[in-house]
Design a protein around this motif. Structure first.
Motif, PDB file in Angstrom:
ATOM      1  N   GLU A 262       0.855  -1.190   0.000  1.00 16.00           N
ATOM      2  CA  GLU A 262       0.000   0.000   0.000  1.00 16.00           C
ATOM      3  C   GLU A 262       0.889   1.238   0.000  1.00 16.00           C
ATOM      4  OE1 GLU A 262      -3.604   2.278   2.410  1.00 16.00           O
ATOM      5  OE2 GLU A 262      -2.883   0.344   3.137  1.00 16.00           O
ATOM      6  N   SER A 263       0.985   1.857  -1.170  1.00 11.73           N
ATOM      7  CA  SER A 263       0.343   1.539  -2.435  1.00 11.73           C
ATOM      8  C   SER A 263       1.413   1.425  -3.513  1.00 11.73           C
ATOM      9  CB  SER A 263      -0.620   2.634  -2.851  1.00 11.73           C
ATOM     10  OG  SER A 263      -1.674   2.812  -1.924  1.00 11.73           O
TER      11      SER A 263
ATOM     12  N   CYS B  86      -2.759  -2.764  -2.925  1.00 16.02           N
ATOM     13  CA  CYS B  86      -3.721  -1.682  -2.823  1.00 16.02           C
ATOM     14  C   CYS B  86      -3.230  -0.525  -3.684  1.00 16.02           C
ATOM     15  CB  CYS B  86      -3.844  -1.257  -1.357  1.00 16.02           C
ATOM     16  SG  CYS B  86      -4.738   0.286  -1.065  1.00 16.02           S
TER      17      CYS B  86
END
Length: 398
Positions: free
Chosen positions: A66-67, A104
């Motif tokens: 992330e990310s 993500c």
């Protein structure tokens, strides 16, 4: 559910040993030092993974990225994008080669999460993140002086914005700009007013429809690689879930999430289900949304917000605020059971306590805004208790 913790890398003042003390075993991390659009090399990924996992007594693993940032040019959709798509695919392959399969990302133009106050007081002396609609309007209309900005704000909000601006000092305005920029997680793309105007101008012809088309193109480019190497991609919702500075938002509501998933049929095209981001939009029914999209949720952020009628919101206690977090947890644990019974090897959903109040000894420490140790520890403990109770009552796997 897998308990994870966002850790900001070797320079984070919250150490990996501290993370283990919270009860989390999964690490959520990124190579923030690499500019958007450049390749995450296999060597750099493996070095970070080895750093996280070197002390075997801690039992930690790099669970979620992330990310992996999407370059702004891809969101704008113009120019020669092939090198950027090639680099993104290479980074995905390198992550998979190092055993990391959950990514993500977000498709918010220019800004990541946005707040106007990163130290709003809470009872007892703690501090929280807050989005004040009138301060945002003051920035948009009177500091940025964006063309047509007045039309995007209610008259009563504009009146409060003008009063704030007229009474503000240069230090107040500098602080507001810094707060709005604080949500950008990496070391790059911090904007002053002139540079922010410049990047916003590049998006002047990007409508919500065009931004969605550009997201569709991105997914068409990267999903075959995800399917090839087993990478699950979870798009993060807009934060706040509303148009910002004239920029469109396309991941803010139930209809938006359905549209994103319809852009590509791969099961790896999924969601990071953030209850705080989605919870800040009136009308979003978080338990119902979690139930509808349960099989496409790859990662979960659990936090809460308290909304105000003018569009302002405060980051609340994890079990306070407007979101029925207990009902969301019930949905997610039931989905986990379905995945386990279906024989999926990766049936456990990773979640992290997202954001937290600055409390006790954390007040004033140089942690990333929203990411103090004690406030997140409190949130994780509260959510862990809810999960344990729901799992025992319903006979669900944790």
């Amino acid at each position: 559910m897998e308990q994870t913790w966002r850790w900001w890398g070797p320079k984070d003042i919250i150490t990996l040993a501290h993370v283990r003390q919270t009860g989390a075993a999964g690490i959520v991390n990124a190579l923030h030092e690499v500019p958007a659009g450049e390749v995450w090399t296999r060597e750099a990924i493996q070095a970070r993974k080895d750093f996280i996992e070197q002390d075997k007594s801690l039992g930690l693993r790099w669970s979620v990225v992330e990310s992996l940032p999407v370059h702004e040019a891809i969101k704008i959709g113009t120019g020669d994008l092939k090198p950027l798509f090639d680099n993104y695919r290479t980074s995905l392959r390198n992550l998979a080669a190092c055993g990391i399969h959950n990514v993500c990302y977000n498709f918010m133009p220019v800004l990541d999460w946005t707040r106007t106050d990163i130290a709003s007081p809470v009872p007892g002396g703690g501090r929280a993140l807050k989005f004040n609609a009138f301060e945002y309007a003051a920035f948009d209309v009177f500091m940025l002086e964006r063309d047509g900005a007045e039309a995007d704000h209610a008259p009563e909000v504009l009146a409060r914005a003008k009063a704030w601006f007229d009474a503000s000092t240069q230090a107040d305005r500098d602080r507001l700009l810094a707060n709005i920029m604080a949500g950008l997680p990496g070391a790059f793309d911090r904007y002053d007013i002139p540079s922010l105007r410049t990047i916003l101008a590049r998006f002047k012809d990007v409508s919500a429809e065009r931004l969605r088309e550009n997201l569709g193109r991105f997914l068409e480019e990267v999903m075959p690689t995800c399917d090839e190497v087993g990478i699950r991609m979870g798009i993060h919702p807009d934060d706040p879930p509303r148009p910002l500075l004239g920029l469109p938002r396309i991941v803010s509501s139930e209809d938006h999430l359905a549209a994103v998933l319809a852009l590509h049929p791969s099961r790896n095209n999924g969601l990071t289900f953030c209850t705080g981001s989605l919870g800040a939009r009136p009308g979003n029914d978080l338990p119902a949304m979690a139930a509808r999209f349960a099989d496409r949720i790859h990662f979960v952020h659990l936090r809460n917000v308290s909304k105000e009628p003018d569009g302002s919101f405060m980051e609340a206690d994890h079990l306070g605020g407007d979101v029925d977090l207990v009902a969301v947890v019930q949905v997610l644990l039931r989905e986990q059971k379905r995945r386990k019974e279906a024989g999926l090897a990766d049936w456990r959903l990773p979640f992290r306590p997202d954001h937290g109040h600055e409390l006790l000894d954390d007040v004033g420490k140089p942690t990333h805004p929203g990411y103090p140790a004690i406030g997140r520890l409190r949130g994780l403990a509260e959510v862990r208790g809810v999960m344990t109770a729901v799992a025992q009552l319903e006979g669900l796997p944790l």
